[in-house]
Design a protein around this motif. Sequence first.
Motif: not given
Length: 102
Positions: A68-74
């Motif tokens: 599982r590759t989790h991603k976030r954008i800031v």
Amino acid sequence: MARQRIRIRLKSFDHKALDTSAHQIVETATRMGARVAGPVPLPTRIQKFTVIRGPFIDKDSREQFEMRTHKRIVDILDPNPRVVDALMRLSLPAGVSIEIKS
């Protein structure tokens, strides 16, 4: 008048390390006086692998694995040079991939 924005995209296999690093980025940017939008969670990429357990005869016996590759954008809106300098000096946990776009 063109508004400047820095978009930081974070990727990791460990969601706890990802959340702590996103929190550190947001905290650093707000302490330096920049406006911050995020962290915005993106869809998790799930890669599934099926492997035959035995090397020779038992084809019906299989194991399944997943990554599982989790991603976030800031987004950092209207950054000043102090914010950029503070973000460059920030040390994040191992295993967190960072991609910065202007």
